[in-house]
Design a protein around this motif. Sequence first.
Motif, short mmCIF file in Angstrom:
data_model
loop_
_atom_site.label_atom_id
_atom_site.label_comp_id
_atom_site.label_asym_id
_atom_site.label_seq_id
_atom_site.Cartn_x
_atom_site.Cartn_y
_atom_site.Cartn_z
N PHE A 149 0.84 -1.19 0.00
CA PHE A 149 0.00 0.00 0.00
C PHE A 149 0.87 1.24 0.00
CE2 PHE A 149 0.60 -1.42 4.34
CZ PHE A 149 0.82 -0.27 5.10
N VAL B 290 1.03 5.21 1.53
CA VAL B 290 0.50 6.10 2.56
C VAL B 290 0.72 7.53 2.12
CG1 VAL B 290 0.59 6.79 4.97
CG2 VAL B 290 0.99 4.40 4.34
N SER C 154 0.33 -4.51 7.35
CA SER C 154 -0.98 -3.99 7.75
C SER C 154 -1.95 -5.12 8.03
CB SER C 154 -1.57 -3.09 6.65
OG SER C 154 -1.96 -3.84 5.53
N LEU D 53 -1.23 -0.24 10.82
CA LEU D 53 -0.18 -0.12 9.82
C LEU D 53 1.18 -0.13 10.48
CD1 LEU D 53 -1.73 2.92 7.88
CD2 LEU D 53 -2.19 0.48 7.49
N VAL E 202 -4.65 5.76 2.70
CA VAL E 202 -4.06 4.44 2.48
C VAL E 202 -4.58 3.97 1.13
CG1 VAL E 202 -3.78 2.11 3.36
CG2 VAL E 202 -4.04 4.02 4.96
#
Length: 211
Positions: free
Chosen positions: A23, A25, A42, A51, A71
């Motif tokens: 992912f 951020v 996560s 996270l 996210v």
Amino acid sequence: MAPDPASHVIVHPNVLYVGTPAFLVGSVNPNGTPNLAAASSSWALGSMLCLGIEADGQTALNIAARPGITVNYPSAPLWPALVRLSRLTGRDPVPDAKADRYTYEPDKFGAARLTPQDSELVDAPRVAECLLQFEAIVRRMTPGLSGEYFMVEAEVVRAHADPSIVRPGTDEIEPGAWHPLVYAFRHFFDRGVEVGWLPSSRMAPHPPVID
């Protein structure tokens, strides 16, 4: 047939990422510019995300001061963007622990070749190329035992999805259409084929059939 227990061998993997979604951020720097960081630790429970965020990165500093984050979940074709970000930091000067591996980069979106997209409830930008995006508010940051990371608990306050992954006539994600980028032992994978579902699924055509 169950595997033969005697066939297992002792291994020493240098990482324990057995297969988790990667992912991105999004956060806001002290000067108001956007920051973007790649991560892969996560889990989710209800509306909360937990996270794993590096303690010495700019993201940790940003969210401690401004708890609104995004996210963003890339699909498989976006894996090069995570590689481009993997050795960049928004901290200047670069922390000593990162000096031999990281380079300061103020424009993380540009370096990743991604597009910032305005959020609706938080200041941090979303990633336009990501088909699934969460806006979230950090509720707690807990230092890890080693001091190298934070366990960041963030409440999702809004979810955005590209129509291509939404089941028509609903506001639900179509499981078969969603292919997150999976990170396993420092390699990237597309999601595999569906093999089953839980009885609690609201999207399955019928209860699971198992022996």
